[in-house]
Design a protein around this motif. Structure first.
Motif, PDB file in Angstrom:
ATOM      1  N   UNK A 173       0.497  -0.183  -1.789  1.00 55.42           N
ATOM      2  CA  UNK A 173       1.372  -0.833  -0.811  1.00 55.42           C
ATOM      3  C   UNK A 173       0.919  -0.573   0.624  1.00 55.42           C
ATOM      4  N   UNK A 174       0.136   0.495   0.832  1.00 53.88           N
ATOM      5  CA  UNK A 174      -0.362   0.786   2.180  1.00 53.88           C
ATOM      6  C   UNK A 174      -1.281  -0.324   2.692  1.00 53.88           C
ATOM      7  N   UNK A 175      -1.866  -1.100   1.757  1.00 54.54           N
ATOM      8  CA  UNK A 175      -2.743  -2.193   2.168  1.00 54.54           C
ATOM      9  C   UNK A 175      -2.007  -3.215   3.038  1.00 54.54           C
ATOM     10  N   UNK A 176      -0.698  -3.336   2.831  1.00 57.69           N
ATOM     11  CA  UNK A 176       0.054  -4.343   3.572  1.00 57.69           C
ATOM     12  C   UNK A 176       0.354  -3.906   5.003  1.00 57.69           C
ATOM     13  N   UNK A 177       0.043  -2.669   5.332  1.00 55.84           N
ATOM     14  CA  UNK A 177       0.157  -2.238   6.722  1.00 55.84           C
ATOM     15  C   UNK A 177      -1.160  -2.433   7.465  1.00 55.84           C
ATOM     16  N   UNK A 178      -2.181  -2.881   6.734  1.00 57.04           N
ATOM     17  CA  UNK A 178      -3.496  -3.081   7.318  1.00 57.04           C
ATOM     18  C   UNK A 178      -3.769  -4.572   7.519  1.00 57.04           C
ATOM     19  N   UNK A 179      -4.895  -4.856   8.113  1.00 60.38           N
ATOM     20  CA  UNK A 179      -5.259  -6.230   8.446  1.00 60.38           C
ATOM     21  C   UNK A 179      -5.293  -7.131   7.206  1.00 60.38           C
ATOM     22  N   UNK A 180      -5.876  -6.605   6.111  1.00 58.16           N
ATOM     23  CA  UNK A 180      -5.990  -7.408   4.899  1.00 58.16           C
ATOM     24  C   UNK A 180      -4.643  -7.832   4.353  1.00 58.16           C
ATOM     25  N   UNK A 181      -3.655  -6.940   4.397  1.00 59.77           N
ATOM     26  CA  UNK A 181      -2.325  -7.267   3.914  1.00 59.77           C
ATOM     27  C   UNK A 181      -1.656  -8.333   4.758  1.00 59.77           C
ATOM     28  N   UNK A 182      -1.783  -8.214   6.075  1.00 61.96           N
ATOM     29  CA  UNK A 182      -1.186  -9.214   6.967  1.00 61.96           C
ATOM     30  C   UNK A 182      -1.854 -10.574   6.775  1.00 61.96           C
ATOM     31  N   UNK A 183      -3.176 -10.559   6.628  1.00 62.46           N
ATOM     32  CA  UNK A 183      -3.894 -11.805   6.381  1.00 62.46           C
ATOM     33  C   UNK A 183      -3.423 -12.455   5.076  1.00 62.46           C
ATOM     34  N   UNK A 184      -3.211 -11.641   4.055  1.00 65.87           N
ATOM     35  CA  UNK A 184      -2.803 -12.167   2.750  1.00 65.87           C
ATOM     36  C   UNK A 184      -1.457 -12.877   2.830  1.00 65.87           C
ATOM     37  N   UNK A 191     -15.479  -3.544   1.759  1.00 61.86           N
ATOM     38  CA  UNK A 191     -14.703  -4.456   2.586  1.00 61.86           C
ATOM     39  C   UNK A 191     -13.949  -5.493   1.755  1.00 61.86           C
ATOM     40  N   UNK A 192     -14.584  -6.002   0.705  1.00 56.75           N
ATOM     41  CA  UNK A 192     -13.979  -7.082  -0.074  1.00 56.75           C
ATOM     42  C   UNK A 192     -12.671  -6.638  -0.718  1.00 56.75           C
ATOM     43  N   UNK A 193     -12.616  -5.391  -1.193  1.00 56.56           N
ATOM     44  CA  UNK A 193     -11.396  -4.869  -1.820  1.00 56.56           C
ATOM     45  C   UNK A 193     -10.224  -4.930  -0.850  1.00 56.56           C
ATOM     46  N   UNK A 194     -10.476  -4.635   0.409  1.00 59.25           N
ATOM     47  CA  UNK A 194      -9.411  -4.579   1.404  1.00 59.25           C
ATOM     48  C   UNK A 194      -8.716  -5.919   1.594  1.00 59.25           C
ATOM     49  N   UNK A 195      -9.395  -7.001   1.208  1.00 60.43           N
ATOM     50  CA  UNK A 195      -8.816  -8.330   1.387  1.00 60.43           C
ATOM     51  C   UNK A 195      -8.422  -8.994   0.069  1.00 60.43           C
TER      52      UNK A 195
END
Length: 397
Positions: A79-90, A145-149
């Motif tokens: 869930x921490x991914x959604x506090x990062x750029x990739x989460x917001x982009x998603x 990098x790809x995992x982050x998105x």
């Protein structure tokens, strides 16, 4: 007789699941994902071709397999991914896709080609995150990098359509569907705090000591958690995949003891038996006659999945990913199947969806799983080495 038919069907299905890894090795030069072999094998042994089994007789096992698919998808999601750029982009990408889906489906409805507006529109926004995970794992695409998105993009493409199903297609109406969704979330949240009550006490010691013994306590508790949330979701009138996904998210915080050992056990049970059964039965259940009667509908939905769900990634991730990785995002986010099966079932149950559209939508999902991940994997060798490394710093939006 029903038990005998069920056992015979299960035997044939198990034969396909056992043969699939050998077929993948034999076709290794073609980079065929194992999921594809399972689905095609199901089509071959199903009623539309050889008719060696009845998919209805193993439907419960298939549903548990679907539950495991979403359980592991929820567990993989940080869930921490959604506090990062990739989460917001998603999240932004999904809402862009939803807006396009509404416009496209509205045009199809105005022309009389679509009757079930909401199921079709939601179907065009889905991503088969759970189905993609084993493919991404096997091909080393869950790092850098790809995992982050791709991780948040896949999760959003699976979770938000489930929310849409709960609100707009729930059996109890939109308002009660929203309340049920909130209640389901609260139940899941409460479950994450239960282990804290037992931490350091006798229950905690028993759990830790018995996790590797014949009692397999942590594994049994995990399976109980999965089935409990599946039942709760069903009682609330929600799709069971929501319960399974939330169970995975809860499990990530809830799991006691040796977490790595638990992961390997879940992989063994899920990917070893239940999940392959789901994919084989999905292939068996495909109505080839309806597709043959209106093949252009399947082709149309197939390209709509690519255009509506996939192509926005080319623009939205232009500052984040190499062009090859953006095309991988296009292909992977456009891959859909489990939720299309659920949406088609809802549309047929309510009488809103034309049978030929239901078959074409599911068929397009099967074809997307067959075609898109394989192309994405083939593109992986064209990604520059520096883009396979993790990002070192967050970039501004």
């Amino acid at each position: 007789m029903d038990v005998e038919i069920g056992l015979q069907t299960l035997l044939v299905v198990s034969g396909v699941t056992a043969a699939a890894p050998f077929i993948v090795v034999a076709l290794r030069r073609l980079k065929v994902p194992q999921v594809v072999v399972l689905i095609v094998g199901g089509v071959i042994i199903g009623p539309s071709v050889l008719d060696w089994g009845n998919p209805v007789s193993v439907e419960l096992l298939s549903d548990v397999g679907l539950g495991f698919l979403f359980l592991l998808a929820g567990y993989e999601l940080d869930m921490a991914l959604f506090r990062e750029r990739g989460g917001r982009r998603a999240v932004v990408a999904w809402f862009v896709t939803a807006a396009i889906a509404v416009l496209v489906t509205g045009a199809l409805a105005a022309s009389g080609l679509v009757h079930a507006f909401v199921p079709v529109a939601l179907g065009l926004t889905t991503t088969a995150f759970g189905a993609l995970l084993p493919i991404l794992r096997d091909n080393g695409m869950l790092s850098g990098r790809f995992r982050e998105f791709i991780m948040p993009a896949g999760a959003v493409g699976e979770f938000l359509p489930i929310v849409g199903i709960a609100i707009f297609l729930g059996a109890k109406g939109k308002f009660l569907g929203l309340l049920s969704l909130v209640a389901m979330g609260l139940v899941a949240l409460a479950l994450t705090y239960l282990p804290r009550l037992a931490r350091g006490g006798r229950l905690s010691r028993i759990t830790t000591e018995g996790q590797h013994e014949t009692s397999q306590i942590t594994l049994r508790l995990t399976l109980f958690l999965l089935l409990a949330l599946l039942v709760v979701a069903s009682k609330f009138g929600l799709d069971v995949v929501l319960g399974a996904f939330l169970a995975g998210v809860v499990l990530r915080r809830w799991a006691p003891g040796d977490v790595h050992s638990l992961e390997s056990k879940l992989d063994a049970i899920g990917y070893g038996f239940f999940i392959p059964v789901f994919f084989v039965v999905s292939g068996m259940s495909l109505n080839l006659q309806s597709i043959a009667d209106a093949p252009l509908r399947l082709v149309g939905f197939f390209f709509l999945l690519l255009a509506v769900r996939g192509l926005p990634s080319l623009v939205l991730y232009r500052r984040d990913l190499h062009i090859v990785q953006r095309w991988q995002m296009v292909l992977l986010t456009a891959t859909a199947l489990p939720l299309l099966v659920a949406l088609a079932a809802v549309g047929l149950r309510t009488g809103e969806m034309l049978p030929e559209n239901a078959a074409a939508l599911v068929g397009a999902g099967v074809l997307s799983v067959v075609v898109f991940p394989g192309l994405a994997v083939a593109l992986n060798k064209r990604v520059p080495a520096e883009d396979l490394l993790p990002t070192t710093a967050a970039q501004p939006d």
